[in-house]
Design a protein around this motif. Structure first.
Motif, PDB file in Angstrom:
ATOM      1  N   PHE A 100       0.807  -1.217   0.000  1.00 14.44           N
ATOM      2  CA  PHE A 100       0.000   0.000   0.000  1.00 14.44           C
ATOM      3  C   PHE A 100       0.844   1.274   0.000  1.00 14.44           C
ATOM      4  O   PHE A 100       0.371   2.343   0.361  1.00 14.44           O
ATOM      5  CB  PHE A 100      -0.949  -0.004   1.209  1.00 14.44           C
ATOM      6  CG  PHE A 100      -1.915  -1.142   1.182  1.00 14.44           C
ATOM      7  CD1 PHE A 100      -3.047  -1.082   0.393  1.00 14.44           C
ATOM      8  CD2 PHE A 100      -1.680  -2.300   1.921  1.00 14.44           C
ATOM      9  CE1 PHE A 100      -3.941  -2.138   0.351  1.00 14.44           C
ATOM     10  CE2 PHE A 100      -2.575  -3.357   1.896  1.00 14.44           C
ATOM     11  CZ  PHE A 100      -3.706  -3.283   1.108  1.00 14.44           C
ATOM     12  N   LYS A 101       2.105   1.147  -0.388  1.00 13.58           N
ATOM     13  CA  LYS A 101       2.935   2.340  -0.521  1.00 13.58           C
ATOM     14  C   LYS A 101       3.859   2.176  -1.718  1.00 13.58           C
ATOM     15  O   LYS A 101       4.151   1.072  -2.163  1.00 13.58           O
ATOM     16  CB  LYS A 101       3.724   2.637   0.749  1.00 13.58           C
ATOM     17  CG  LYS A 101       4.574   1.529   1.291  1.00 13.58           C
ATOM     18  CD  LYS A 101       5.152   1.968   2.634  1.00 13.58           C
ATOM     19  CE  LYS A 101       5.709   0.768   3.378  1.00 13.58           C
ATOM     20  NZ  LYS A 101       6.181   1.121   4.704  1.00 13.58           N
ATOM     21  N   SER A 102       4.255   3.312  -2.255  1.00 10.93           N
ATOM     22  CA  SER A 102       5.140   3.291  -3.426  1.00 10.93           C
ATOM     23  C   SER A 102       6.158   4.425  -3.338  1.00 10.93           C
ATOM     24  O   SER A 102       5.968   5.402  -2.632  1.00 10.93           O
ATOM     25  CB  SER A 102       4.332   3.424  -4.716  1.00 10.93           C
ATOM     26  OG  SER A 102       3.753   4.710  -4.796  1.00 10.93           O
ATOM     27  N   ARG A 103       7.225   4.243  -4.091  1.00  9.77           N
ATOM     28  CA  ARG A 103       8.274   5.255  -4.179  1.00  9.77           C
ATOM     29  C   ARG A 103       8.600   5.446  -5.651  1.00  9.77           C
ATOM     30  O   ARG A 103       8.826   4.481  -6.383  1.00  9.77           O
ATOM     31  CB  ARG A 103       9.507   4.790  -3.421  1.00  9.77           C
ATOM     32  CG  ARG A 103      10.612   5.827  -3.409  1.00  9.77           C
ATOM     33  CD  ARG A 103      11.761   5.354  -2.614  1.00  9.77           C
ATOM     34  NE  ARG A 103      12.626   4.567  -3.522  1.00  9.77           N
ATOM     35  CZ  ARG A 103      13.845   4.179  -3.239  1.00  9.77           C
ATOM     36  NH1 ARG A 103      14.348   4.427  -2.060  1.00  9.77           N
ATOM     37  NH2 ARG A 103      14.548   3.513  -4.113  1.00  9.77           N
ATOM     38  N   GLU A 104       8.591   6.701  -6.093  1.00  7.54           N
ATOM     39  CA  GLU A 104       8.881   7.021  -7.481  1.00  7.54           C
ATOM     40  C   GLU A 104      10.099   7.943  -7.523  1.00  7.54           C
ATOM     41  O   GLU A 104      10.163   8.936  -6.806  1.00  7.54           O
ATOM     42  CB  GLU A 104       7.686   7.734  -8.113  1.00  7.54           C
ATOM     43  CG  GLU A 104       7.918   8.153  -9.538  1.00  7.54           C
ATOM     44  CD  GLU A 104       6.765   8.973 -10.095  1.00  7.54           C
ATOM     45  OE1 GLU A 104       6.800   9.239 -11.298  1.00  7.54           O
ATOM     46  OE2 GLU A 104       5.872   9.370  -9.344  1.00  7.54           O
ATOM     47  N   ILE A 105      11.063   7.599  -8.355  1.00  9.33           N
ATOM     48  CA  ILE A 105      12.267   8.415  -8.513  1.00  9.33           C
ATOM     49  C   ILE A 105      12.232   9.045  -9.894  1.00  9.33           C
ATOM     50  O   ILE A 105      12.087   8.342 -10.905  1.00  9.33           O
ATOM     51  CB  ILE A 105      13.543   7.570  -8.348  1.00  9.33           C
ATOM     52  CG1 ILE A 105      13.599   6.960  -6.953  1.00  9.33           C
ATOM     53  CG2 ILE A 105      14.773   8.426  -8.615  1.00  9.33           C
ATOM     54  CD1 ILE A 105      14.749   5.994  -6.760  1.00  9.33           C
ATOM     55  N   GLN A 106      12.327  10.377  -9.934  1.00  4.89           N
ATOM     56  CA  GLN A 106      12.358  11.103 -11.198  1.00  4.89           C
ATOM     57  C   GLN A 106      13.731  11.746 -11.350  1.00  4.89           C
ATOM     58  O   GLN A 106      14.192  12.451 -10.451  1.00  4.89           O
ATOM     59  CB  GLN A 106      11.305  12.203 -11.229  1.00  4.89           C
ATOM     60  CG  GLN A 106       9.895  11.721 -11.249  1.00  4.89           C
ATOM     61  CD  GLN A 106       8.923  12.896 -11.253  1.00  4.89           C
ATOM     62  OE1 GLN A 106       9.227  13.954 -10.736  1.00  4.89           O
ATOM     63  NE2 GLN A 106       7.766  12.688 -11.847  1.00  4.89           N
ATOM     64  N   ARG A 107      14.365  11.502 -12.471  1.00  7.53           N
ATOM     65  CA  ARG A 107      15.638  12.149 -12.788  1.00  7.53           C
ATOM     66  C   ARG A 107      15.373  13.140 -13.918  1.00  7.53           C
ATOM     67  O   ARG A 107      14.896  12.754 -14.987  1.00  7.53           O
ATOM     68  CB  ARG A 107      16.672  11.113 -13.191  1.00  7.53           C
ATOM     69  CG  ARG A 107      17.115  10.277 -12.015  1.00  7.53           C
ATOM     70  CD  ARG A 107      18.185   9.267 -12.405  1.00  7.53           C
ATOM     71  NE  ARG A 107      18.591   8.498 -11.246  1.00  7.53           N
ATOM     72  CZ  ARG A 107      17.991   7.398 -10.819  1.00  7.53           C
ATOM     73  NH1 ARG A 107      16.946   6.939 -11.465  1.00  7.53           N
ATOM     74  NH2 ARG A 107      18.431   6.769  -9.753  1.00  7.53           N
ATOM     75  N   VAL A 108      15.697  14.392 -13.656  1.00  7.12           N
ATOM     76  CA  VAL A 108      15.429  15.460 -14.613  1.00  7.12           C
ATOM     77  C   VAL A 108      16.746  16.135 -14.984  1.00  7.12           C
ATOM     78  O   VAL A 108      17.503  16.549 -14.105  1.00  7.12           O
ATOM     79  CB  VAL A 108      14.455  16.502 -14.019  1.00  7.12           C
ATOM     80  CG1 VAL A 108      14.207  17.622 -15.001  1.00  7.12           C
ATOM     81  CG2 VAL A 108      13.155  15.854 -13.597  1.00  7.12           C
ATOM     82  N   LYS A 109      17.011  16.221 -16.277  1.00  4.42           N
ATOM     83  CA  LYS A 109      18.170  16.951 -16.778  1.00  4.42           C
ATOM     84  C   LYS A 109      17.654  18.120 -17.600  1.00  4.42           C
ATOM     85  O   LYS A 109      16.764  17.950 -18.432  1.00  4.42           O
ATOM     86  CB  LYS A 109      19.046  16.059 -17.655  1.00  4.42           C
ATOM     87  CG  LYS A 109      19.706  14.933 -16.915  1.00  4.42           C
ATOM     88  CD  LYS A 109      20.562  14.096 -17.845  1.00  4.42           C
ATOM     89  CE  LYS A 109      21.161  12.927 -17.099  1.00  4.42           C
ATOM     90  NZ  LYS A 109      22.006  12.099 -17.975  1.00  4.42           N
ATOM     91  N   SER A 110      18.217  19.297 -17.369  1.00  4.36           N
ATOM     92  CA  SER A 110      17.770  20.460 -18.126  1.00  4.36           C
ATOM     93  C   SER A 110      18.965  21.335 -18.483  1.00  4.36           C
ATOM     94  O   SER A 110      19.971  21.360 -17.777  1.00  4.36           O
ATOM     95  CB  SER A 110      16.738  21.267 -17.333  1.00  4.36           C
ATOM     96  OG  SER A 110      17.308  21.757 -16.136  1.00  4.36           O
ATOM     97  N   GLU A 111      18.834  22.023 -19.607  1.00  6.62           N
ATOM     98  CA  GLU A 111      19.851  22.972 -20.044  1.00  6.62           C
ATOM     99  C   GLU A 111      19.134  24.202 -20.580  1.00  6.62           C
ATOM    100  O   GLU A 111      18.180  24.105 -21.345  1.00  6.62           O
ATOM    101  CB  GLU A 111      20.734  22.379 -21.136  1.00  6.62           C
ATOM    102  CG  GLU A 111      21.795  23.340 -21.609  1.00  6.62           C
ATOM    103  CD  GLU A 111      22.763  22.722 -22.605  1.00  6.62           C
ATOM    104  OE1 GLU A 111      23.702  23.429 -22.995  1.00  6.62           O
ATOM    105  OE2 GLU A 111      22.576  21.562 -22.993  1.00  6.62           O
ATOM    106  N   LEU A 112      19.591  25.352 -20.142  1.00  5.60           N
ATOM    107  CA  LEU A 112      19.008  26.611 -20.564  1.00  5.60           C
ATOM    108  C   LEU A 112      19.929  27.248 -21.592  1.00  5.60           C
ATOM    109  O   LEU A 112      21.137  27.361 -21.385  1.00  5.60           O
ATOM    110  CB  LEU A 112      18.842  27.538 -19.359  1.00  5.60           C
ATOM    111  CG  LEU A 112      18.187  28.873 -19.615  1.00  5.60           C
ATOM    112  CD1 LEU A 112      16.775  28.680 -20.150  1.00  5.60           C
ATOM    113  CD2 LEU A 112      18.144  29.672 -18.337  1.00  5.60           C
ATOM    114  N   ILE A 113      19.356  27.635 -22.727  1.00  6.91           N
ATOM    115  CA  ILE A 113      20.129  28.211 -23.821  1.00  6.91           C
ATOM    116  C   ILE A 113      19.523  29.565 -24.184  1.00  6.91           C
ATOM    117  O   ILE A 113      18.304  29.699 -24.287  1.00  6.91           O
ATOM    118  CB  ILE A 113      20.102  27.283 -25.055  1.00  6.91           C
ATOM    119  CG1 ILE A 113      20.763  25.955 -24.719  1.00  6.91           C
ATOM    120  CG2 ILE A 113      20.776  27.933 -26.242  1.00  6.91           C
ATOM    121  CD1 ILE A 113      20.631  24.921 -25.807  1.00  6.91           C
TER     122      ILE A 113
END
Length: 147
Positions: A100-113
């Motif tokens: 009844f529980k979960s864990r979610e891992i989000q990996r976000v890569k960003s570059e501003l130009i």
């Protein structure tokens, strides 16, 4: 708590987002020299003692022809976010609680130009009396197109 027994709260305002500071100089050879400092301040998280921010900045100087675009990149960030979801009470049960529980891992890569195009503005005496779309590098029939 103040001397009179009142609870006081201090609020600080912080600037977040993008700021682009620059100084541009027109040169004799119809080029532009630009000294610029882009800054990026982002909110990481809110804590009990206040917000945690991340500041990124750099400085550079470029020399570019009038009307020519140039690209500057450099704000690269990698982030990992962990989200926990759980069903109240049922997730606390021994042995079965993990269902009844979960864990979610989000990996976000960003570059501003940044893509910037400098233009040297001339005094009115040097400009033609009527400017057309072609003077700005636009197609001649731009106003007549149907969208």
């Amino acid at each position: 708590m103040s001397d009179l027994g009142r609870v006081t709260q201090r609020v600080d305002q912080q600037q977040l987002g993008l700021t682009l500071r620059f100084i541009a100089r027109a040169n004799q050879d119809d080029s532009v020299t630009i000294s610029l400092t882009p800054e990026n301040r982002s909110l990481l998280e809110l804590t009990d003692v206040g917000p945690r921010t991340i500041d990124q900045s750099f400085s550079t100087t470029v020399r570019i022809a009038n009307g020519e675009p140039f690209i500057i990149g450099g704000f690269i960030r990698e982030e990992e976010r962990v989200n926990y979801d759980r069903f109240p009470l049922l997730s606390d049960l021994p042995l079965l609680g993990n269902l009844f529980k979960s864990r979610e891992i989000q990996r976000v890569k960003s570059e501003l130009i940044f893509v910037l195009t400098p233009y040297i503005l001339r005094p009115a005496a040097q400009l033609p009396e009527v400017m057309t779309d072609a003077d700005f590098g636009l197609p001649a029939n731009l106003a007549e197109r149907q969208y």
